[in-house]
Design an enzyme around this catalytic site. Structure first.
Site, PDB file in Angstrom:
ATOM      1  CG  ASP A  40      35.941 153.605 113.975  1.00 24.25           C
ATOM      2  OD1 ASP A  40      36.776 154.467 114.214  1.00 24.25           O
ATOM      3  OD2 ASP A  40      35.429 154.083 112.839  1.00 24.25           O
ATOM      4  CE  LYS A  84      41.761 157.975 109.884  1.00 29.16           C
ATOM      5  NZ  LYS A  84      42.209 157.006 109.976  1.00 29.16           N
ATOM      6  CD  GLN A 114      37.741 160.560 111.054  1.00 38.57           C
ATOM      7  OE1 GLN A 114      38.399 162.165 110.757  1.00 38.57           O
ATOM      8  NE2 GLN A 114      38.975 159.493 109.975  1.00 38.57           N
ATOM      9  CG  HIS A 164      37.153 153.537 107.534  1.00 44.12           C
ATOM     10  ND1 HIS A 164      37.796 152.048 108.139  1.00 44.12           N
ATOM     11  CD2 HIS A 164      37.839 153.756 107.674  1.00 44.12           C
ATOM     12  CE1 HIS A 164      38.773 151.856 107.074  1.00 44.12           C
ATOM     13  NE2 HIS A 164      38.561 153.636 106.774  1.00 44.12           N
ATOM     14  CB  CYS A 192      38.156 152.791 103.588  1.00 47.20           C
ATOM     15  SG  CYS A 192      39.839 152.926 102.796  1.00 47.20           S
TER      16      CYS A 192
END
Length: 403
Positions: A198, A224, A201, A121, A362
């Protein structure tokens, strides 16, 4: 028993029609809907316990501080971390920028290398480009296979004794590819490098244990994880955080201030300058508790079954191509529908009450790498049903009749 139809009743927005049709929300990877429990907890905090934190020697401030720090403990338990290793930020993006500014700018130099996947991302790419430009270090990338799957040979060939940091998504927000972050962190450490994950997700779709992964840093965002916007989390091993200077300065991150000098507080307070997002932290804690009550393994199993069902239904549309078919994949489907522009696809789907995302998400480099300038994307959450998938497929068939 995981009853998705009962779970949906917790989400007020999903009960509202869109354009006269059932609300088929397939954009959870961008931002998840919020359960009533989170909304109620935040409103209750504002109604009964609101004050600024850490500063007041009175009842409401003590209540607010207790709620804020309890939220930190909830996040720590969710990640299997220590509470002093949890920094509240505005977003996951700010968390990465914090590491880039406080660690990267002060530890990297010409000859050093940062290694990222090509599927990152922008939030885990652009900050490191800035660090490269300001420090003279190099930025390298390891490639994925053509189906979007992780290729260990590509990773290990790109890892060198000059690598100082490896940054990788737990799961690609475009392709759904799940990266073996524990293996990647171990390899980074063998070369003396740090590892940043990261988890925006991955933390939504599967249990995440930072001690098991042994990463040095990890970030995720509240919105999220079925929580509010304006709140994110940076996990950092305490010894890493303690060696880093403040990212921002001001109130509530100091031990002692004179006109000539300031002594900074220990982590995590050192990195939380000013009045924090108190109610948002409380809401995030409630959202994580909501997920834990449902069971992260149960959520993962539900979404895995739903992804399998969606793949089978989408295979009925010959013109549709799924982009990103890694064997280890989360509940994200990027796709192209013939030569119809993704924005046109989304426009028609919206008229049918189906919400999807379009564009480069993104993560423009990986979309370009896969041969596209724009992709449509459907993403599932803990509240997505087979009926949502069926309405999605029916709407896609309507798209074909328009073009």
């Amino acid at each position: 028993m995981y009853d998705v139809y009962e779970i949906r009743k917790d989400f007020p927005e999903l009960l509202l029609p869109v354009n006269g049709k059932p609300n088929t929300f397939l954009d959870t990877a961008a931002s998840a809907q919020k359960p009533q429990q989170v909304l109620d907890r935040m409103m209750d905090f504002y109604r009964t316990s609101y004050s600024n934190v850490h500063r007041g020697a009175y009842y409401l401030s003590e209540q607010a501080t207790a709620a804020y720090e309890k939220a930190r403990e909830t996040v720590a338990a969710f990640l299997n971390a220590g509470s002093r290793e949890i920094v509240f930020t505005r977003s996951a993006t700010e968390g990465i920028n914090l590491v880039a500014a406080s660690w990267g700018m002060n530890n990297l130099k010409a000859g050093d290398e940062i290694l990222l996947s090509e599927a990152e991302h922008h939030a885990n790419l652009v900050p490191w480009q800035t660090v490269r430009d300001r420090t003279g270090c190099s930025l390298k990338f390891f490639k994925l296979n053509d189906d979007g799957s992780y290729n260990p040979d590509h990773f290990y060939n790109a890892l060198t004794p000059r690598t100082r940091l490896v940054g990788v998504a737990g799961m690609s927000n475009v392709l759904g590819t799940v990266f073996p972050v524990k293996e990647i962190a171990a390899a980074a450490h063998r070369y003396g490098a740090l590892c940043l994950v990261d988890a925006c997700q991955s933390v939504v779709h599967q249990p995440v244990d930072v001690k098991d992964i042994d990463c040095d840093f990890l970030v995720f965002s509240g919105h999220k994880t079925y929580g509010p916007t304006g709140i994110g989390v940076l996990y950092g091993k305490y010894e890493r955080l303690a060696a880093m200077p403040p990212y921002q300065t001001g109130g509530d991150m100091v031990k002692k201030v004179t006109l000539e000098h300031t002594d900074f507080a220990e982590p995590p307070a050192r990195f939380e300058a000013g009045t924090p997002a108190i109610a948002e932290a409380v809401g995030l804690g409630e959202a994580l508790n909501y997920m834990k009550r449902l069971g992260l393994e149960n959520i993962a199993a539900h979404e895995k079954e739903l992804l399998k069902y969606a793949d089978a239904r989408l295979a009925e549309i010959p013109e549709l191509k799924i982009v990103g078919t890694a064997p280890e994949k989360g509940a994200v489907i990027a796709f192209a529908l013939g030569d119809i522009h993704p924005q046109d696809v989304a426009f028609v789907l919206d008229k049918e009450g189906v919400a999807i995302r379009t564009g480069h998400h993104c993560a423009e480099p990986i979309v370009t790498r896969m041969g596209y300038t724009s992709l449509a994307r459907a993403s599932f959450g803990l509240y997505t049903t087979r009926e949502d998938v069926d309405r999605f497929v029916a709407a896609l068939n309507k798209v074909k009749s328009f073009f």
